[in-house]
Design a protein around this motif. Structure first.
Motif, mmCIF file in Angstrom:
data_model
loop_
_atom_site.group_PDB
_atom_site.id
_atom_site.type_symbol
_atom_site.label_atom_id
_atom_site.label_comp_id
_atom_site.label_asym_id
_atom_site.label_seq_id
_atom_site.Cartn_x
_atom_site.Cartn_y
_atom_site.Cartn_z
ATOM 1 N N UNK A 342 58.769 62.631 45.468
ATOM 2 C CA UNK A 342 57.861 63.762 45.173
ATOM 3 C C UNK A 342 58.229 64.347 43.778
ATOM 4 N N UNK A 343 57.204 64.360 43.073
ATOM 5 C CA UNK A 343 57.578 65.124 41.376
ATOM 6 C C UNK A 343 56.662 66.263 41.472
ATOM 7 N N UNK A 344 57.262 67.480 41.199
ATOM 8 C CA UNK A 344 56.513 68.728 41.108
ATOM 9 C C UNK A 344 56.621 69.171 39.521
ATOM 10 N N UNK A 345 55.306 68.974 38.811
ATOM 11 C CA UNK A 345 55.454 69.076 37.484
ATOM 12 C C UNK A 345 54.109 69.898 37.100
ATOM 13 N N UNK A 346 54.061 70.283 35.609
ATOM 14 C CA UNK A 346 52.829 70.844 35.128
ATOM 15 C C UNK A 346 52.649 70.249 33.802
ATOM 16 N N UNK A 347 53.517 69.073 33.353
ATOM 17 C CA UNK A 347 53.484 68.542 32.092
ATOM 18 C C UNK A 347 52.381 67.431 32.223
ATOM 19 N N UNK A 348 51.445 67.442 31.550
ATOM 20 C CA UNK A 348 50.357 66.743 31.474
ATOM 21 C C UNK A 348 50.347 65.281 31.189
ATOM 22 N N UNK A 349 51.225 65.271 30.009
ATOM 23 C CA UNK A 349 51.542 63.872 29.764
ATOM 24 C C UNK A 349 52.493 63.029 30.831
ATOM 25 N N UNK A 350 53.038 63.593 31.623
ATOM 26 C CA UNK A 350 54.139 62.947 32.512
ATOM 27 C C UNK A 350 53.106 62.632 33.835
ATOM 28 N N UNK A 351 52.526 63.658 34.108
ATOM 29 C CA UNK A 351 51.380 63.506 35.276
ATOM 30 C C UNK A 351 50.468 62.327 34.847
ATOM 31 N N UNK A 352 49.945 62.315 33.760
ATOM 32 C CA UNK A 352 48.848 61.199 33.387
ATOM 33 C C UNK A 352 49.695 59.874 33.344
ATOM 34 N N UNK A 353 50.566 59.638 33.082
ATOM 35 C CA UNK A 353 51.469 58.481 33.042
ATOM 36 C C UNK A 353 51.930 58.190 34.576
ATOM 37 N N UNK A 354 52.275 59.182 35.239
ATOM 38 C CA UNK A 354 52.281 58.642 36.473
ATOM 39 C C UNK A 354 51.273 58.437 37.430
ATOM 40 N N UNK A 355 50.459 58.788 37.065
ATOM 41 C CA UNK A 355 48.896 58.621 37.750
ATOM 42 C C UNK A 355 48.361 57.291 37.611
ATOM 43 N N UNK A 356 49.080 56.508 36.932
ATOM 44 C CA UNK A 356 48.792 55.214 36.497
ATOM 45 C C UNK A 356 49.562 54.248 37.394
#
Length: 390
Positions: A342-356
């Motif tokens: 579980x990753x709690x984050x508000x970094x858009x670039x990290x979220x976008x990379x993980x979402x892939x």
């Protein structure tokens, strides 16, 4: 693997049910409730160590951590026709935490203590554990109940289906997970306790000049990085010797092309050295930038030779340059093959990379009338959840 996390009346989480996958990202604006979800998971982990009441006390007690809004919202309030107003409480004060997984489900109900006439207590503000249940996953039903704790009485269902009272004198501040786990008489409690006990949390590694990770430390085999990262050098050396040394080398190369790690051993004290392209000597941990040190701490946590059942990272992007976030995302995706994350984050670039990443669940939180809700719930199947009655 945990498939459902449920929280009621904890801070802004009035009634939140989260579906989880192998890799999960929890994001949202500041103040949306991300940190509350992280804290709720940590509170659940404290049940295996007997520290949930003291953990709530450190947060200000039950009165400070309870949902501060009304029990329910009228439709007219939701439409904006009337202001939010307090009403007479109709239900008992309760804070509920629970989850269900592939084998078991678990729920805990905490409330305010009673006040027996003529017997006042100095601990009148301590929360009491009113109910604990373990059942066969995924959904709580009476027929699937395996262990049932009501106030001080704990019952266990035997193989023949008959209930057996284990104790009727369990302390109101003691979890049955901490006091009654037994391989012979209560194997379900023991198995679930060991599962929760393996959960691992990493939150805001220090990277300042006095950070423990920057100082040489006496080194022993360290398959699990400590919470403060003080044993970073030993953890990295353990990965090199008994873990995935090639993955460690690849993770460093991915983030810092042309660089490689060297762990110095000075009379038993381990120290990090990092060779970088163009330099004649390795840089020590004291010389590394904050971002470089924090990335190495994340590497040690994610490439652990002893993966936990659940690994929770709270804002791992802190101090990292945006260009490092894709490398961190690849590292997290790789670690998710061996444990649930579980990753709690508000970094858009990290979220976008993980979402892939495959088998990834992205949950975006928002706050409406002070209550944390799932913003993208129309794209997510919210599981059914039933709480045991008090």
């Amino acid at each position: 693997m945990i498939t459902t996390l449920a929280i009621t009346n904890y801070r802004s989480l009035r009634n939140l049910v989260l579906p989880l996958k192998k890799l999960n990202i929890i994001s949202g604006a500041n103040g949306s409730g991300k940190s509350s979800v992280y804290r709720a998971l940590r509170l659940l982990a404290e049940t295996s160590r007997g520290g949930i009441v003291s953990s709530l006390a450190r947060e200000g007690g039950l009165q400070s951590t309870l949902w501060a809004g009304p029990e329910s919202f009228a439709t007219s309030v939701l439409r904006g026709e009337y202001a939010v107003e307090g009403t007479l409480r109709k239900k008992p004060v309760t804070l509920r935490l629970g989850f269900s997984g592939e084998r078991f489900g678990y729920a805990m109900d905490l409330g305010l203590p009673g006040n027996p006439a003529g017997n006042p207590s100095a601990f009148a503000l301590d929360p009491e554990i009113k109910r604990e249940c373990i059942w066969n996953a995924p959904l709580f039903r009476r027929a699937s109940l395996l262990v049932d704790r009501a106030n001080s009485c704990v019952r266990i269902r035997g193989d023949d289906g008959e209930w057996r009272v284990v104790t009727s004198r369990l302390g109101s501040f003691d979890s049955m997970m901490n006091r009654l786990a037994d391989p012979r008489n209560a194997p379900e409690i023991l198995e679930l306790r060991e599962q929760i006990h393996s959960w691992r949390f990493y939150d805001h590694f220090r990277s300042d000049a006095e950070a423990p990770a920057r100082r040489p430390q006496i080194g022993t085999y360290t398959p699990v990085l400590s919470d403060d990262g003080a044993d970073l050098a030993a953890a990295l050396q353990t990965i090199i010797e008994i873990g995935e040394a090639d993955l460690l080398e690849a993770a460093v190369e991915d983030a810092f092309p042309g660089s490689r790690l060297e762990i110095g051993n000075f009379s038993g004290r381990f120290e990090i050295g990092m060779r970088q392209h163009g330099l004649l000597r390795p840089l020590s941990a004291a010389e590394l930038s904050d971002g470089t040190l924090r990335y190495l701490l994340c590497v040690a946590a994610l490439l652990t030779p002893r993966p936990p059942q659940l690994l929770v990272l709270n804002e791992p992007e802190t101090s990292l340059h945006p260009d490092l976030l894709p490398a961190l995302a690849r590292l997290i995706g790789q670690a998710a093959r061996h444990c649930q994350i579980v990753v709690v984050s508000h970094a858009g670039r990290l979220i976008a990379a993980l979402d892939r990443e495959t088998d990834c669940r992205s949950i975006v939180l928002e706050k409406v009338f002070g209550e944390t809700r799932i913003a993208n719930d129309e794209t997510i199947d919210i599981p059914v959840w039933h709480w045991p009655n008090r």
